[in-house]
Design an enzyme around this catalytic site. Structure first.
Site, PDB file in Angstrom:
ATOM      1  NE  ARG A  55      21.950  26.057 -14.670  1.00  0.00           N
ATOM      2  CZ  ARG A  55      22.984  25.674 -13.906  1.00  0.00           C
ATOM      3  NH1 ARG A  55      22.771  25.056 -12.795  1.00  0.00           N
ATOM      4  NH2 ARG A  55      24.229  25.957 -14.256  1.00  0.00           N
ATOM      5  CB  THR A  56      20.473  25.556 -21.502  1.00  0.00           C
ATOM      6  OG1 THR A  56      20.521  26.673 -20.616  1.00  0.00           O
ATOM      7  CG2 THR A  56      19.635  25.902 -22.716  1.00  0.00           C
ATOM      8  CE  LYS A  85      37.612  15.700 -40.186  1.00  0.00           C
ATOM      9  NZ  LYS A  85      36.593  14.736 -40.611  1.00  0.00           N
ATOM     10  NE  ARG A 106      24.032  28.131 -23.661  1.00  0.00           N
ATOM     11  CZ  ARG A 106      23.862  28.130 -22.325  1.00  0.00           C
ATOM     12  NH1 ARG A 106      24.856  27.787 -21.523  1.00  0.00           N
ATOM     13  NH2 ARG A 106      22.703  28.456 -21.805  1.00  0.00           N
ATOM     14  CG  HIS A 134      19.503  31.912 -22.283  1.00  0.00           C
ATOM     15  ND1 HIS A 134      18.936  30.803 -22.881  1.00  0.00           N
ATOM     16  CD2 HIS A 134      20.210  31.440 -21.214  1.00  0.00           C
ATOM     17  CE1 HIS A 134      19.285  29.727 -22.201  1.00  0.00           C
ATOM     18  NE2 HIS A 134      20.054  30.083 -21.191  1.00  0.00           N
TER      19      HIS A 134
END
Ligand code: CP
Length: 307
Positions: A55-56, A85, A106, A134
């Site tokens: 969703r986000t 790396k 996120r 959030h």
């Protein structure tokens, strides 16, 4: 006049004043009824997800596209130089922010968004950092509560499930405490609301109580906010002890007010049965759709000096 969110990092909901939250909600209301396809014209938004999301990420990206902007980024950090790396997060942030006008991130670690803000040359928007915060979920939750109740002021809200690791609960209680709401917390003991948040609510004089069942307070509620137990933050044995403790069925909703709405940040596992979807109380799918409008509003405000 410049809006107060212009070029601002969005790391924690507690960085917002009440009037800033109201500004985002008002803007979301307008954008839902009157689409503005050019608000982000020629803006590039980086969408970098170091942790899983449906969703986000997709609602952020939809929000940008529908406002005329474009998106760069990744949904799986496994193919980045950070993963392959050994590049540091801070160097990655410096580089990605030099390619974009806003940086949505996120990350599984608490505090990662705050760290990113120190190295980014553009506003960082926290799309969830571990079990911490959030904030954009809270913006869409507030918008949805306002849409269904006509106000945010003085509501009675119950939070059920994983209140320890549920970052959406942490952010939403902090935001609603600016609007004089009353809270009920219903959770297994191992997943109780963190003490530091309860202390914060006490200091602010917020009315909150702990309960063992949803039925005993159902007739008082305006909003029932269900959450899933965050399996990814447990080991298997610990998870089995706390999973499936609180399950919402149509029977549990028997004494609910007509105006009650059931919200859930989703995904759900088994804490809301599918039979609840057909009741007039279910509003979690509309809530998820509102993520597009709330994130449109936030991006438009962060990237437009006057709006
Ligand atoms: N509500 C929420 O954050 O959903 P995702 O994890 O799918 O983004």
């Amino acid at each position: 006049m410049a809006n107060p969110l212009y070029q601002k990092h969005v790391i924690s909901i507690s960085d917002f004043t009440r009037s800033e939250l109201e500004l985002v909600i008002d803007t979301a209301v307008k954008l839902k009824s009157q689409p503005q396809p050019e608000l982000l014209k020629q803006k590039v938004v980086a969408s970098c997800f170091f942790e899983a999301s449906t969703r986000t990420r997709l609602s952020f990206e939809t929000a940008v596209h529908r406002l005329g902007g474009s998106v760069i980024g990744f949904s799986d950090s496994g193919s980045t130089s950070l993963a392959k790396k050994g590049e540091t997060l801070s160097d990655s942030v410096r580089i990605i922010s030099s390619y974009s006008d806003a940086f949505v991130m996120r990350h599984p670690q608490e505090g990662a968004a705050r760290l990113a803000a120190e190295f980014s040359s553009v506003p960082v928007i926290n799309a969830g950092d571990g079990s911490n915060q959030h904030p954009t979920q809270t913006l869409l939750d507030l918008f949805t509560i306002y849409e269904t109740q006509g106000t945010l002021q003085g509501l009675t809200v119950a939070f059920v499930g994983d209140l320890k690791y549920g970052r959406t609960v942490h952010s939403l209680t902090q935001a609603l405490s600016l609007f004089g709401c009353k809270f009920y917390f219903i959770a297994p003991q191992a997943l109780a609301m963190p003490e530091y948040l309860c202390d914060e609510l006490k200091e602010k004089g917020i009315n909150f109580e702990f309960r063992d069942s949803m039925e005993e307070i159902m007739d008082e509620l305006d909003i029932l906010y269900m959450t899933r137990v965050q399996k990814e933050r447990f080991d298997e044995t610990e998870y089995m002890h706390v999973a499936s403790r609180y399950v919402l069925t149509p029977q549990v909703l028997e004494n609910a007010k007509d105006s009650l709405k059931v919200l859930h940040p989703l995904p759900r596992i088994d804490e809301i049965t599918v039979e609840v979807d057909d009741t007039p109380y279910a509003y979690y799918f509309e809530q998820a759709e509102n993520g597009v409008y709330a994130r449109q509003a936030l991006l438009a405000l962060v990237l437009n000096e006057t709006l």
